[in-house]
Write a protein that holds these residues in place. Structure first.
Motif, PDB file in Angstrom:
ATOM      1  N   PHE A 149       0.833  -1.199   0.000  1.00 52.62           N
ATOM      2  CA  PHE A 149       0.000   0.000   0.000  1.00 52.62           C
ATOM      3  C   PHE A 149       0.876   1.261   0.000  1.00 52.62           C
ATOM      4  O   PHE A 149       0.664   2.183  -0.783  1.00 52.62           O
ATOM      5  N   THR A 150       1.890   1.270   0.858  1.00 52.99           N
ATOM      6  CA  THR A 150       2.763   2.440   0.969  1.00 52.99           C
ATOM      7  C   THR A 150       3.653   2.584  -0.264  1.00 52.99           C
ATOM      8  O   THR A 150       3.877   3.696  -0.753  1.00 52.99           O
ATOM      9  N   ALA A 151       4.163   1.478  -0.781  1.00 51.05           N
ATOM     10  CA  ALA A 151       4.981   1.530  -1.997  1.00 51.05           C
ATOM     11  C   ALA A 151       4.184   2.112  -3.166  1.00 51.05           C
ATOM     12  O   ALA A 151       4.700   2.939  -3.941  1.00 51.05           O
ATOM     13  N   ASN A 152       2.920   1.722  -3.296  1.00 51.70           N
ATOM     14  CA  ASN A 152       2.073   2.250  -4.366  1.00 51.70           C
ATOM     15  C   ASN A 152       1.906   3.759  -4.241  1.00 51.70           C
ATOM     16  O   ASN A 152       1.935   4.490  -5.239  1.00 51.70           O
ATOM     17  N   ILE A 153       1.733   4.234  -3.004  1.00 55.94           N
ATOM     18  CA  ILE A 153       1.569   5.673  -2.779  1.00 55.94           C
ATOM     19  C   ILE A 153       2.852   6.427  -3.140  1.00 55.94           C
ATOM     20  O   ILE A 153       2.803   7.520  -3.714  1.00 55.94           O
ATOM     21  N   VAL A 154       4.004   5.839  -2.817  1.00 54.66           N
ATOM     22  CA  VAL A 154       5.286   6.463  -3.169  1.00 54.66           C
ATOM     23  C   VAL A 154       5.443   6.530  -4.686  1.00 54.66           C
ATOM     24  O   VAL A 154       5.872   7.560  -5.236  1.00 54.66           O
ATOM     25  N   PHE A 155       5.086   5.471  -5.399  1.00 55.56           N
ATOM     26  CA  PHE A 155       5.142   5.488  -6.861  1.00 55.56           C
ATOM     27  C   PHE A 155       4.263   6.610  -7.418  1.00 55.56           C
ATOM     28  O   PHE A 155       4.672   7.346  -8.323  1.00 55.56           O
ATOM     29  N   ASP A 156       3.043   6.719  -6.884  1.00 59.73           N
ATOM     30  CA  ASP A 156       2.134   7.776  -7.331  1.00 59.73           C
ATOM     31  C   ASP A 156       2.740   9.155  -7.088  1.00 59.73           C
ATOM     32  O   ASP A 156       2.620  10.059  -7.926  1.00 59.73           O
ATOM     33  N   ALA A 157       3.376   9.325  -5.927  1.00 59.56           N
ATOM     34  CA  ALA A 157       3.956  10.625  -5.574  1.00 59.56           C
ATOM     35  C   ALA A 157       5.029  11.050  -6.577  1.00 59.56           C
ATOM     36  O   ALA A 157       5.181  12.235  -6.875  1.00 59.56           O
ATOM     37  N   PHE A 158       5.769  10.069  -7.100  1.00 55.60           N
ATOM     38  CA  PHE A 158       6.827  10.363  -8.065  1.00 55.60           C
ATOM     39  C   PHE A 158       6.327  10.303  -9.509  1.00 55.60           C
ATOM     40  O   PHE A 158       7.117  10.419 -10.455  1.00 55.60           O
ATOM     41  N   GLY A 159       5.018  10.120  -9.684  1.00 50.80           N
ATOM     42  CA  GLY A 159       4.449  10.076 -11.027  1.00 50.80           C
ATOM     43  C   GLY A 159       4.877   8.861 -11.817  1.00 50.80           C
ATOM     44  O   GLY A 159       4.918   8.884 -13.058  1.00 50.80           O
ATOM     45  N   MET A 160       5.198   7.765 -11.112  1.00 55.33           N
ATOM     46  CA  MET A 160       5.650   6.546 -11.779  1.00 55.33           C
ATOM     47  C   MET A 160       4.545   5.496 -11.804  1.00 55.33           C
ATOM     48  O   MET A 160       3.717   5.436 -10.894  1.00 55.33           O
ATOM     49  N   LYS A 161       4.542   4.688 -12.838  1.00 59.88           N
ATOM     50  CA  LYS A 161       3.587   3.588 -12.954  1.00 59.88           C
ATOM     51  C   LYS A 161       4.319   2.260 -12.744  1.00 59.88           C
ATOM     52  O   LYS A 161       5.491   2.132 -13.096  1.00 59.88           O
TER      53      LYS A 161
END
Length: 316
Positions: A149-161
């Motif tokens: 869950f947290t890793a997904n949020i970090v990816f979103d924060a950096f604009g990464m898919k």
């Protein structure tokens, strides 16, 4: 006759003392986890003052965050330890508590220590920052886990898919060290209190690095998700990690019910603040905390008794 009267008087005094004593219980987690010794440490400090405060503290091993929050709501526990995201969602009736009644009586006391997200990579992967993950083989942990869950949020924060990665793994973080050792992945995420045996195991078989998780994107993330907090993974924790590594994560938060007396919460909070340096020595997970960090990551309003103690200590 005089001896009998004296004995009765002593019994009466003892009975009155027992009647006046207040017994409180802290719900924690499994006896092998960090929550249980944390609760035990707090009780130890509270009980040191029991002659003055008349408060007796005991610790209870429980099923963890969600159980503690629900049992505090039911009035069966006075205090409990829970992850800050669980506290946030319970207070508002969101996430894990969606469809259930919110728990507005849930109050924060202190945010004890961070459970930080670690991105553990092999040094030969040449991954230095989050954006270097493109095309890399990364284990994200199993769907539904706190790490994922947290890793997904970090990816979103950096604009990464996630599609920017090489084929991803969705195995448990406990498999990370073995996968890394056999070159099946370049790295893996793990949300934990540090130090943890998992990353120590990885460092013992592979030359590892832990990737910093910081920057303006993370600052924006923290504004959007107030139950996360900054912290750092100490350079002293793992072989091959020469510098403190900044990251984010949830906090282990001591919570209570608004119905618990202000004086009781004040005395519990004061016991921690008065014995803070000794408290830090009781578990490696407390190594990086400060008195000020006890106020960071509180995801439900603070109990008036705790506010009083922090103000008295000059921290609010």
């Amino acid at each position: 006759m005089h001896r009998k009267l004296a004995t009765l008087a002593l019994v009466g005094t003892f009975s009155l003392s027992m009647f006046a004593a207040e017994f409180i219980t802290i719900g924690t987690g499994s006896v092998t986890g960090t929550y249980y010794p944390t609760g035990g440490s707090i009780c130890q400090m509270v009980n040191k003052n029991k002659k003055e405060t008349n408060i007796r503290c005991s610790v209870e091993s429980t099923a963890g965050s969600i159980y503690n929050v629900n049992t505090i709501k039911a009035g069966e526990l006075d205090f409990g330890i829970a992850q800050s995201d669980t506290v946030y969602q319970a207070y508002r009736g969101e996430g894990k508590f969606e469809g259930a009644a919110a728990i507005p009586e849930l109050k924060s006391v202190i945010a004890i220590y961070p459970e930080l997200l670690a991105l553990v990579v092999s040094q030969k992967s040449d991954i230095k920052k989050i954006t270097d993950l493109k095309g890399k083989k990364i284990n994200l942990d199993s769907p539904g886990s706190g790490t994922r869950f947290t890793a997904n949020i970090v990816f979103d924060a950096f604009g990464m898919k996630l599609s920017a990665l090489a084929p991803t793994n969705e195995l448990k973080s406990s498999d990370g060290p073995t996968l890394l050792q056999h070159n099946q992945i370049d790295g893996y995420f793990f949300l934990a209190g540090h130090p943890t045996a998992n990353i120590k195991d990885a460092a013992n078989v592979v030359d590892i690095s832990i990737v910093p998780i910081e920057g303006p994107s993370i600052d924006a993330l923290l504004k959007k998700y107030p139950y996360y907090a900054k912290g750092f993974i100490s350079k002293t924790f793992y072989r091959g990690v020469p510098n403190d590594v900044p990251s984010i994560g949830v906090k282990a938060v001591l919570v209570t019910n608004s119905k618990v007396k202000e004086e009781t919460v004040y005395q519990v909070t004061k016991a921690i603040l008065d014995n803070f340096e000794k408290f830090k020595e009781l578990h490696p997970a407390y190594k990086t905390i400060t008195k000020q960090s006890l106020l960071e990551g509180l995801s439900a309003p603070q109990h008036p008794g705790a506010i009083r103690a922090f103000k008295e200590a000059g921290l609010l």
